[in-house]
Write a protein that holds these residues in place. Structure first.
Motif, PDB file in Angstrom:
ATOM      1  N   PHE A 246       0.848  -1.183   0.000  1.00  0.00           N
ATOM      2  CA  PHE A 246       0.000   0.000   0.000  1.00  0.00           C
ATOM      3  C   PHE A 246       0.887   1.238   0.000  1.00  0.00           C
ATOM      4  O   PHE A 246       2.070   1.202   0.331  1.00  0.00           O
ATOM      5  N   ARG A 247       0.298   2.367  -0.388  1.00  0.00           N
ATOM      6  CA  ARG A 247       0.941   3.677  -0.303  1.00  0.00           C
ATOM      7  C   ARG A 247      -0.052   4.632   0.338  1.00  0.00           C
ATOM      8  O   ARG A 247      -1.258   4.539   0.101  1.00  0.00           O
ATOM      9  N   TYR A 248       0.468   5.544   1.124  1.00  0.00           N
ATOM     10  CA  TYR A 248      -0.379   6.538   1.790  1.00  0.00           C
ATOM     11  C   TYR A 248       0.211   7.921   1.557  1.00  0.00           C
ATOM     12  O   TYR A 248       1.368   8.177   1.904  1.00  0.00           O
ATOM     13  N   PHE A 249      -0.586   8.808   0.963  1.00  0.00           N
ATOM     14  CA  PHE A 249      -0.146  10.164   0.674  1.00  0.00           C
ATOM     15  C   PHE A 249      -0.994  11.163   1.466  1.00  0.00           C
ATOM     16  O   PHE A 249      -2.226  11.038   1.514  1.00  0.00           O
ATOM     17  N   ILE A 250      -0.316  12.120   2.073  1.00  0.00           N
ATOM     18  CA  ILE A 250      -0.992  13.184   2.821  1.00  0.00           C
ATOM     19  C   ILE A 250      -0.725  14.497   2.117  1.00  0.00           C
ATOM     20  O   ILE A 250       0.423  14.900   1.938  1.00  0.00           O
ATOM     21  N   CYS A 251      -1.783  15.154   1.713  1.00  0.00           N
ATOM     22  CA  CYS A 251      -1.673  16.398   0.972  1.00  0.00           C
ATOM     23  C   CYS A 251      -2.051  17.563   1.888  1.00  0.00           C
ATOM     24  O   CYS A 251      -3.187  17.650   2.352  1.00  0.00           O
ATOM     25  N   GLY A 252      -1.099  18.448   2.158  1.00  0.00           N
ATOM     26  CA  GLY A 252      -1.352  19.596   3.016  1.00  0.00           C
ATOM     27  C   GLY A 252      -0.057  20.113   3.609  1.00  0.00           C
ATOM     28  O   GLY A 252       1.008  19.503   3.454  1.00  0.00           O
ATOM     29  N   GLN A 253      -0.156  21.234   4.278  1.00  0.00           N
ATOM     30  CA  GLN A 253       0.993  21.806   4.947  1.00  0.00           C
ATOM     31  C   GLN A 253       0.568  22.266   6.329  1.00  0.00           C
ATOM     32  O   GLN A 253      -0.617  22.414   6.608  1.00  0.00           O
ATOM     33  N   SER A 270       8.999   5.130   5.292  1.00  0.00           N
ATOM     34  CA  SER A 270       9.444   6.153   4.336  1.00  0.00           C
ATOM     35  C   SER A 270       9.144   5.777   2.883  1.00  0.00           C
ATOM     36  O   SER A 270       8.943   6.658   2.037  1.00  0.00           O
ATOM     37  N   LYS A 271       9.114   4.478   2.587  1.00  0.00           N
ATOM     38  CA  LYS A 271       8.814   4.034   1.225  1.00  0.00           C
ATOM     39  C   LYS A 271       7.315   3.835   0.991  1.00  0.00           C
ATOM     40  O   LYS A 271       6.896   3.593  -0.137  1.00  0.00           O
ATOM     41  N   ARG A 272       6.546   3.930   2.056  1.00  0.00           N
ATOM     42  CA  ARG A 272       5.107   3.708   1.970  1.00  0.00           C
ATOM     43  C   ARG A 272       4.295   4.997   2.095  1.00  0.00           C
ATOM     44  O   ARG A 272       3.258   5.143   1.469  1.00  0.00           O
ATOM     45  N   VAL A 273       4.750   5.905   2.960  1.00  0.00           N
ATOM     46  CA  VAL A 273       3.990   7.096   3.317  1.00  0.00           C
ATOM     47  C   VAL A 273       4.769   8.340   2.922  1.00  0.00           C
ATOM     48  O   VAL A 273       5.980   8.420   3.153  1.00  0.00           O
ATOM     49  N   ALA A 274       4.073   9.314   2.332  1.00  0.00           N
ATOM     50  CA  ALA A 274       4.741  10.545   1.884  1.00  0.00           C
ATOM     51  C   ALA A 274       3.866  11.765   2.153  1.00  0.00           C
ATOM     52  O   ALA A 274       2.639  11.717   1.996  1.00  0.00           O
ATOM     53  N   LEU A 275       4.514  12.865   2.567  1.00  0.00           N
ATOM     54  CA  LEU A 275       3.864  14.158   2.713  1.00  0.00           C
ATOM     55  C   LEU A 275       4.047  14.925   1.411  1.00  0.00           C
ATOM     56  O   LEU A 275       5.175  15.224   1.019  1.00  0.00           O
ATOM     57  N   LEU A 276       2.968  15.239   0.740  1.00  0.00           N
ATOM     58  CA  LEU A 276       3.044  15.873  -0.577  1.00  0.00           C
ATOM     59  C   LEU A 276       3.055  17.396  -0.517  1.00  0.00           C
ATOM     60  O   LEU A 276       3.301  18.043  -1.535  1.00  0.00           O
ATOM     61  N   GLY A 277       2.761  17.976   0.660  1.00  0.00           N
ATOM     62  CA  GLY A 277       2.653  19.426   0.734  1.00  0.00           C
ATOM     63  C   GLY A 277       1.323  19.906   0.163  1.00  0.00           C
ATOM     64  O   GLY A 277       0.434  19.115  -0.151  1.00  0.00           O
ATOM     65  N   TYR A 278       1.201  21.223   0.014  1.00  0.00           N
ATOM     66  CA  TYR A 278      -0.032  21.791  -0.523  1.00  0.00           C
ATOM     67  C   TYR A 278      -0.112  21.527  -2.026  1.00  0.00           C
ATOM     68  O   TYR A 278       0.890  21.611  -2.738  1.00  0.00           O
ATOM     69  N   LEU A 346      -8.869   0.048   7.766  1.00  0.00           N
ATOM     70  CA  LEU A 346      -7.715   0.044   6.859  1.00  0.00           C
ATOM     71  C   LEU A 346      -7.328  -1.383   6.486  1.00  0.00           C
ATOM     72  O   LEU A 346      -7.002  -1.669   5.317  1.00  0.00           O
ATOM     73  N   HIS A 347      -7.370  -2.259   7.450  1.00  0.00           N
ATOM     74  CA  HIS A 347      -7.060  -3.673   7.216  1.00  0.00           C
ATOM     75  C   HIS A 347      -8.013  -4.266   6.178  1.00  0.00           C
ATOM     76  O   HIS A 347      -7.598  -4.915   5.209  1.00  0.00           O
ATOM     77  N   GLU A 348      -9.310  -4.013   6.364  1.00  0.00           N
ATOM     78  CA  GLU A 348     -10.299  -4.537   5.432  1.00  0.00           C
ATOM     79  C   GLU A 348     -10.136  -3.929   4.045  1.00  0.00           C
ATOM     80  O   GLU A 348     -10.308  -4.621   3.032  1.00  0.00           O
ATOM     81  N   ALA A 349      -9.803  -2.634   3.988  1.00  0.00           N
ATOM     82  CA  ALA A 349      -9.633  -1.969   2.692  1.00  0.00           C
ATOM     83  C   ALA A 349      -8.474  -2.560   1.916  1.00  0.00           C
ATOM     84  O   ALA A 349      -8.566  -2.772   0.700  1.00  0.00           O
ATOM     85  N   VAL A 350      -7.385  -2.847   2.610  1.00  0.00           N
ATOM     86  CA  VAL A 350      -6.221  -3.438   1.947  1.00  0.00           C
ATOM     87  C   VAL A 350      -6.549  -4.843   1.463  1.00  0.00           C
ATOM     88  O   VAL A 350      -6.203  -5.234   0.340  1.00  0.00           O
ATOM     89  N   LEU A 351      -7.240  -5.620   2.288  1.00  0.00           N
ATOM     90  CA  LEU A 351      -7.613  -6.976   1.883  1.00  0.00           C
ATOM     91  C   LEU A 351      -8.548  -6.954   0.682  1.00  0.00           C
ATOM     92  O   LEU A 351      -8.380  -7.727  -0.272  1.00  0.00           O
ATOM     93  N   ASN A 352      -9.546  -6.083   0.724  1.00  0.00           N
ATOM     94  CA  ASN A 352     -10.495  -5.987  -0.385  1.00  0.00           C
ATOM     95  C   ASN A 352      -9.789  -5.594  -1.670  1.00  0.00           C
ATOM     96  O   ASN A 352     -10.075  -6.128  -2.753  1.00  0.00           O
ATOM     97  N   ALA A 353      -8.877  -4.641  -1.565  1.00  0.00           N
ATOM     98  CA  ALA A 353      -8.154  -4.196  -2.761  1.00  0.00           C
ATOM     99  C   ALA A 353      -7.270  -5.306  -3.305  1.00  0.00           C
ATOM    100  O   ALA A 353      -7.165  -5.494  -4.519  1.00  0.00           O
TER     101      ALA A 353
END
Length: 394
Positions: A246-253, A270-278, A346-353
């Motif tokens: 999975f990957r998780y991106f957070i958009c904001g500042q 660090s390879k899964r989650v990233a802060l993208l900024g605004y 989150l667990h169920e979402a990953v399994l379903n996907a």
């Protein structure tokens, strides 16, 4: 020419949320002024989005906190002077600090015909709020309501409460579900067939996302109220359990950027989650994602969540006011009330996907703008706002 003043204590608020009202006022013949602290920008890094809008800007040295007495006293004096010089016909204020000072400053001019509107983007005294919030903000709002011609609330809980504390006042209380979103835009009705999938693939390529990876997206300021750390923690606990990447991106500042980045690194994500900024490319990011996550602890009527709902995204969100009201619009919204519930969803979402059942986020299907989606459509909101503006003119 008639003059309208919009007041917010941070300068990014109007280009982010209020441009529909600006254009509406201009179409009604108003010269629109904007009083804010232009050195304090939210929802962006500068004020470039105000360029070319026809808005006349006024620097007011608002402080962020209501407890900064010296700074707010100066801002109050600046507002009084501005109102004396300009003689506004209408004052529409937002954000608690800016709205409180604006309503106090406008008090003598109401006798001369100035109308005052306050849009409460979520009262701080809500069900489950800390007692100190009720002790401070509830009495203040009860008093300030007497200095307000129209009090606009954006969710049912605030609307019912405002009606109660305004019942013996001349203040008119309205309920409008936020500022609205362009449902046609976010659902992709303006796009030729197949374009949504092309956008998805392009954006995932830009983010270096593999096709098999499940993409979660959150949009919101990097503050404690938005609660991004809880999702990072939940993913840290899932990391060793799930075979599906999975990957998780957070958009904001925001002020917690460094702290959240440290949490990500400490959790080995660090390879899964990233802060993208605004970002101004929210639609593209929504199309690239599979699931939208909105863990906020407090909201009025969250615009980011409305945009995700309009885009037809499956949603995992906290069980709070505002979020709950959107469940009736978007069927695929799952709510959680604690960290255990978040982790389970989150667990169920990953399994379903991983099993190919999470199809909605990848669909190129254009969502019908049925009656449920119309409730949050910005054009419907504009109709209601025009009615309110016309009513206060009379």
């Amino acid at each position: 020419m008639k003059k309208a003043l919009i007041v917010t204590h941070v300068s990014g608020f109007v280009p982010q949320f209020e441009m529909n009202n600006v254009r509406l006022l201009q179409s009604m013949g108003y010269e629109v002024h904007y009083a804010s602290n232009y050195n304090n920008v939210n929802y962006g890094t500068d004020n470039h989005r105000l360029d070319g809008t026809g808005i006349i800007r006024h620097q007011i040295d608002f402080a962020r906190s209501p407890f900064q007495g010296k700074e707010n006293a100066r801002a109050y004096r600046q507002l009084k002077q501005l109102m004396k010089e300009q003689q506004f016909d209408l004052v529409h204020c937002h954000t608690p600090v800016g709205a409180a000072l604006a309503r106090l400053a406008a008090k003598p001019y109401r006798k001369q015909g100035t109308k005052v509107i306050y849009t409460a983007h979520g009262f701080h005294f809500y069900q489950g709020a800390p007692f100190r919030y009720w002790l401070l903000f509830y009495p203040a709002e009860c008093f300030l309501a007497s200095l307000t011609d129209v009090l606009i609330t954006i969710n049912e809980e605030d609307y019912e409460r405002a009606k109660r504390f305004c019942r013996r006042k001349r203040t008119k209380v309205e309920h409008i579900p936020g500022v609205g979103v362009d449902t046609a835009f976010f659902s992709g009705k303006d796009l030729p067939e197949g374009t949504r999938e092309n956008i998805r693939q392009t954006m995932r390529g830009n983010l270096n996302v593999a096709e098999k990876e499940v993409v979660f997206l959150s949009v919101g300021e990097l503050t404690s109220r938005k609660n991004h750390s809880s999702v990072i923690q939940a993913f840290a606990e899932l990391e060793g359990e799930e075979s599906c990447p999975f990957r998780y991106f957070i958009c904001g500042q925001g002020v917690l950027k460094k702290e959240l980045q440290q949490q990500i690194e400490k959790a080995g994500l660090s390879k899964r989650v990233a802060l993208l900024g605004y970002s101004e490319d929210i639609r593209e990011l929504l199309y690239a994602a599979d699931i939208f996550v909105f863990p906020s602890l407090q909201e009025g009527m969250p615009m980011a969540l409305m945009e995700a709902v309009a885009a037809g995204m499956p949603v995992i969100a906290s069980d709070i006011r505002g979020n709950r009201e959107l469940v009736s619009i978007q069927e695929d919204v799952q709510l959680f009330s604690d960290a255990k519930g978040l982790k389970q969803l989150l667990h169920e979402a990953v399994l379903n996907a991983s099993e190919g059942r999470q199809a909605k986020g990848k669909s190129d299907k254009i969502i019908n703008r049925d009656s449920r989606l119309q409730v949050i459509d910005k054009y419907q909101v504009s109709i209601r706002m025009q009615e309110i503006y016309k009513e206060v003119e009379q």
